[in-house]
Scaffold this motif. Structure first.
Motif, mmCIF file in Angstrom:
data_model
loop_
_atom_site.group_PDB
_atom_site.id
_atom_site.type_symbol
_atom_site.label_atom_id
_atom_site.label_comp_id
_atom_site.label_asym_id
_atom_site.label_seq_id
_atom_site.Cartn_x
_atom_site.Cartn_y
_atom_site.Cartn_z
ATOM 1 N N THR A 183 31.688 -63.892 1.217
ATOM 2 C CA THR A 183 32.423 -64.729 1.362
ATOM 3 C C THR A 183 33.458 -65.175 2.909
ATOM 4 O O THR A 183 33.539 -64.726 3.267
ATOM 5 N N ILE A 184 32.875 -66.031 3.881
ATOM 6 C CA ILE A 184 33.109 -66.510 4.917
ATOM 7 C C ILE A 184 34.081 -67.975 4.903
ATOM 8 O O ILE A 184 34.402 -68.823 3.871
ATOM 9 N N ASP A 185 35.159 -67.500 5.505
ATOM 10 C CA ASP A 185 36.083 -68.496 6.221
ATOM 11 C C ASP A 185 35.572 -69.663 6.412
ATOM 12 O O ASP A 185 34.777 -69.627 7.950
ATOM 13 N N LYS A 186 34.807 -70.538 6.406
ATOM 14 C CA LYS A 186 33.841 -71.227 7.832
ATOM 15 C C LYS A 186 35.115 -72.199 8.279
ATOM 16 O O LYS A 186 33.770 -72.661 9.993
ATOM 17 N N GLU A 187 36.184 -72.796 8.248
ATOM 18 C CA GLU A 187 36.773 -72.898 9.649
ATOM 19 C C GLU A 187 37.224 -71.976 10.712
ATOM 20 O O GLU A 187 37.380 -72.266 12.112
ATOM 21 N N ASN A 188 36.615 -71.065 10.181
ATOM 22 C CA ASN A 188 37.001 -70.033 11.731
ATOM 23 C C ASN A 188 36.309 -68.720 12.166
ATOM 24 O O ASN A 188 35.946 -68.078 12.477
ATOM 25 N N SER A 189 34.868 -69.199 11.170
ATOM 26 C CA SER A 189 33.717 -68.041 11.107
ATOM 27 C C SER A 189 34.063 -66.482 10.828
ATOM 28 O O SER A 189 33.656 -65.592 12.002
ATOM 29 N N ILE A 190 35.141 -66.315 9.998
ATOM 30 C CA ILE A 190 35.248 -64.732 9.286
ATOM 31 C C ILE A 190 34.730 -64.949 8.401
ATOM 32 O O ILE A 190 34.848 -65.406 6.986
ATOM 33 N N LEU A 191 33.969 -63.524 8.176
ATOM 34 C CA LEU A 191 33.369 -62.232 7.094
ATOM 35 C C LEU A 191 34.852 -62.000 6.158
ATOM 36 O O LEU A 191 35.033 -60.890 6.630
ATOM 37 N N ILE A 192 35.137 -62.460 4.541
ATOM 38 C CA ILE A 192 36.136 -61.980 4.563
ATOM 39 C C ILE A 192 36.117 -60.654 3.300
ATOM 40 O O ILE A 192 35.070 -61.047 3.168
ATOM 41 N N THR A 193 36.342 -59.772 3.416
ATOM 42 C CA THR A 193 36.334 -58.710 2.986
ATOM 43 C C THR A 193 37.456 -57.725 2.456
ATOM 44 O O THR A 193 38.883 -58.957 2.094
ATOM 45 N N LEU A 194 37.607 -57.434 1.071
ATOM 46 C CA LEU A 194 38.549 -57.538 0.042
ATOM 47 C C LEU A 194 39.777 -56.288 0.541
ATOM 48 O O LEU A 194 40.706 -57.157 0.534
ATOM 49 N N PRO A 195 39.571 -54.908 1.714
ATOM 50 C CA PRO A 195 41.183 -54.693 2.614
ATOM 51 C C PRO A 195 41.824 -56.095 2.679
ATOM 52 O O PRO A 195 42.648 -55.792 3.333
ATOM 53 N N SER A 196 40.800 -56.624 3.644
ATOM 54 C CA SER A 196 41.419 -57.711 4.666
ATOM 55 C C SER A 196 42.246 -58.466 4.509
ATOM 56 O O SER A 196 43.059 -59.281 5.088
ATOM 57 N N LEU A 197 42.295 -58.819 3.014
ATOM 58 C CA LEU A 197 43.373 -59.946 2.188
ATOM 59 C C LEU A 197 44.477 -59.052 1.766
ATOM 60 O O LEU A 197 45.482 -59.900 1.550
ATOM 61 N N PHE A 198 44.856 -57.863 2.137
ATOM 62 C CA PHE A 198 46.408 -57.033 1.951
ATOM 63 C C PHE A 198 46.767 -56.235 2.851
ATOM 64 O O PHE A 198 45.930 -56.015 4.157
ATOM 65 N N LYS A 199 47.760 -56.030 2.540
ATOM 66 C CA LYS A 199 48.739 -55.217 4.219
ATOM 67 C C LYS A 199 48.892 -54.176 3.449
ATOM 68 O O LYS A 199 48.883 -53.248 4.970
ATOM 69 N N ASP A 200 48.127 -53.246 2.892
ATOM 70 C CA ASP A 200 47.811 -51.888 2.792
ATOM 71 C C ASP A 200 47.399 -51.948 1.604
ATOM 72 O O ASP A 200 46.549 -52.817 1.022
ATOM 73 N N LYS A 201 47.097 -50.454 0.904
ATOM 74 C CA LYS A 201 45.585 -49.796 0.225
ATOM 75 C C LYS A 201 46.494 -49.614 -1.130
ATOM 76 O O LYS A 201 46.209 -49.525 -1.904
ATOM 77 N N SER A 202 48.049 -50.189 -0.838
ATOM 78 C CA SER A 202 48.518 -50.608 -2.498
ATOM 79 C C SER A 202 47.533 -51.300 -4.039
ATOM 80 O O SER A 202 48.011 -51.444 -4.937
ATOM 81 N N TYR A 203 47.678 -52.620 -3.044
ATOM 82 C CA TYR A 203 46.407 -53.871 -3.768
ATOM 83 C C TYR A 203 45.617 -52.661 -4.800
ATOM 84 O O TYR A 203 45.339 -53.030 -5.825
ATOM 85 N N VAL A 204 44.946 -51.401 -4.247
ATOM 86 C CA VAL A 204 43.837 -50.905 -5.053
ATOM 87 C C VAL A 204 44.379 -50.401 -6.729
ATOM 88 O O VAL A 204 43.992 -50.900 -7.595
ATOM 89 N N ASP A 205 45.812 -49.521 -6.739
ATOM 90 C CA ASP A 205 46.590 -49.887 -7.982
ATOM 91 C C ASP A 205 47.343 -50.563 -8.967
ATOM 92 O O ASP A 205 47.144 -51.011 -9.663
ATOM 93 N N ALA A 206 47.504 -51.787 -7.514
ATOM 94 C CA ALA A 206 48.402 -53.330 -7.798
ATOM 95 C C ALA A 206 46.903 -53.711 -9.186
ATOM 96 O O ALA A 206 46.867 -54.403 -10.182
ATOM 97 N N LEU A 207 45.499 -53.989 -8.774
ATOM 98 C CA LEU A 207 43.956 -54.572 -9.568
ATOM 99 C C LEU A 207 44.291 -53.306 -10.461
ATOM 100 O O LEU A 207 44.104 -54.373 -11.351
ATOM 101 N N SER A 208 44.120 -52.741 -10.292
ATOM 102 C CA SER A 208 43.086 -51.558 -11.581
ATOM 103 C C SER A 208 44.351 -51.552 -12.047
ATOM 104 O O SER A 208 44.054 -51.792 -13.513
ATOM 105 N N SER A 209 45.083 -51.455 -12.533
ATOM 106 C CA SER A 209 46.369 -51.803 -13.240
ATOM 107 C C SER A 209 47.024 -52.929 -13.865
ATOM 108 O O SER A 209 46.218 -52.754 -15.212
ATOM 109 N N TYR A 210 45.681 -54.488 -13.524
ATOM 110 C CA TYR A 210 45.512 -55.044 -14.218
ATOM 111 C C TYR A 210 44.466 -55.157 -15.140
ATOM 112 O O TYR A 210 44.637 -55.319 -16.693
ATOM 113 N N ILE A 211 43.640 -54.726 -14.746
ATOM 114 C CA ILE A 211 42.323 -54.899 -14.825
ATOM 115 C C ILE A 211 42.431 -53.735 -16.116
ATOM 116 O O ILE A 211 41.888 -54.494 -17.177
ATOM 117 N N LEU A 212 42.830 -52.677 -15.984
ATOM 118 C CA LEU A 212 42.797 -51.780 -17.216
ATOM 119 C C LEU A 212 43.446 -52.156 -18.531
ATOM 120 O O LEU A 212 43.232 -52.544 -19.161
#
Length: 291
Positions: A183-212
């Motif tokens: 997934t690429i930000d075409k306007e700024n030529s950035i390859l987006i990674t999952l960690p880059s979307l979030f402030k810290d690693k707490s997203y792992v638990d938030a996403l996992s809880s929802y998916i479970l």
């Protein structure tokens, strides 16, 4: 346009992964490798054995259907295009291969563009070489059926975002499928990674809880749906990886993806979950990509 396509074809034939670009896509390459079974070292790329196997190479400048193909090239924003730079096809009675390699053209960051295109070329070359080796072994034994398909589809094509899904299907008795995304930000030529979307690693638990919760709900309401969930008696899904496969939709929703067999029986194929944005409240760096 033709000059750009000529250059892409030349890059395909002469490609050598530039060491200085390795860090840009190293994580993506390692993740793709980890999804595959370990394979023997690959020989130098050649077309000799392929020719003996009735290989047909349709390149962007040589294919008789080039004009029609170019008419169907998707335009993804102002000047960013995705096109098929090479098609490798083998069609024998018990061995088939159909491998399409995409190339991105038009990103402002030419290093990122080259790194992604080189990654696609390198991985498909390795896939075809492995196919050649497997066919050679089967022909020695005088038995076997093998099919390999690889290609891509565009999941998102907004002015801001480009999400490319690349698939690999191996057919030996039953089939296995691997799906990877960029997934690429075409306007700024950035390859987006999952960690880059979030402030810290707490997203792992938030996403996992929802998916479970979604997995449990789906199994409760439909007896045909089964997920491998971790409990006291068995191993199974507990939480996502920090670099879990994902893409972003055209309406700026995050989709988490699991490989075939990763969290469910093979009959369910690639499993995806679109995440409601309110699940991510307080975790996102900004609402630039996820809204």
């Amino acid at each position: 346009m033709m000059k750009k396509l000529d250059k892409l074809k030349k890059d395909y034939k002469d490609t050598e992964i530039p060491p200085e670009l390795g860090d840009i896509v190293n994580a993506s390459i390692q993740k793709a490798k980890a999804s595959r079974k370990k394979r023997p070292a690959l020989k130098q790329w050649t077309l000799g054995a392929a020719a003996a196997a009735a290989l047909f190479i349709g390149s962007i400048n040589m294919s008789p259907s080039f004009a029609q193909a170019m008419a169907n090239v998707p335009v993804l924003g102002a000047f960013v295009n995705v096109l098929t730079v090479q098609q490798l096809t083998v069609d024998k009675e018990t061995y088939q291969a159909d491998i399409s390699t995409p190339a991105i053209d038009g990103l402002a960051d030419k290093e990122l563009q080259a790194a992604l295109n080189n990654k696609y070329i390198k991985e498909n070359k390795a896939l075809f070489e492995q196919f050649e080796q497997d066919v050679a072994e089967m022909e020695k034994s005088g038995d076997g059926h093998l099919g390999v398909m690889a290609g891509y589809e565009i999941k998102t094509d907004t002015d801001q975002l480009l999400s490319i899904a690349r698939y690999e299907v191996n057919i030996v008795g039953s089939s296995s499928t691997i799906m990877t995304y960029d997934t690429i930000d075409k306007e700024n030529s950035i390859l987006i990674t999952l960690p880059s979307l979030f402030k810290d690693k707490s997203y792992v638990d938030a996403l996992s809880s929802y998916i479970l919760g979604e997995m449990t709900q789906q199994m409760t309401t439909d007896e045909n749906i089964v997920y491998f969930l971790k409990d006291e008696s068995q191993e199974g899904f507990e939480k996502i990886r920090s670099d879990q496969d994902f893409y972003i939709t055209a309406d700026n929703k995050l989709v988490i993806s699991f490989q075939k067999y990763e969290v469910a029986p093979g009959s369910m194929g690639i499993v995806t979950f679109e995440i409601p944005t309110d699940v991510l409240d307080g975790h996102l760096v900004s609402d630039t990509y996820i809204k």
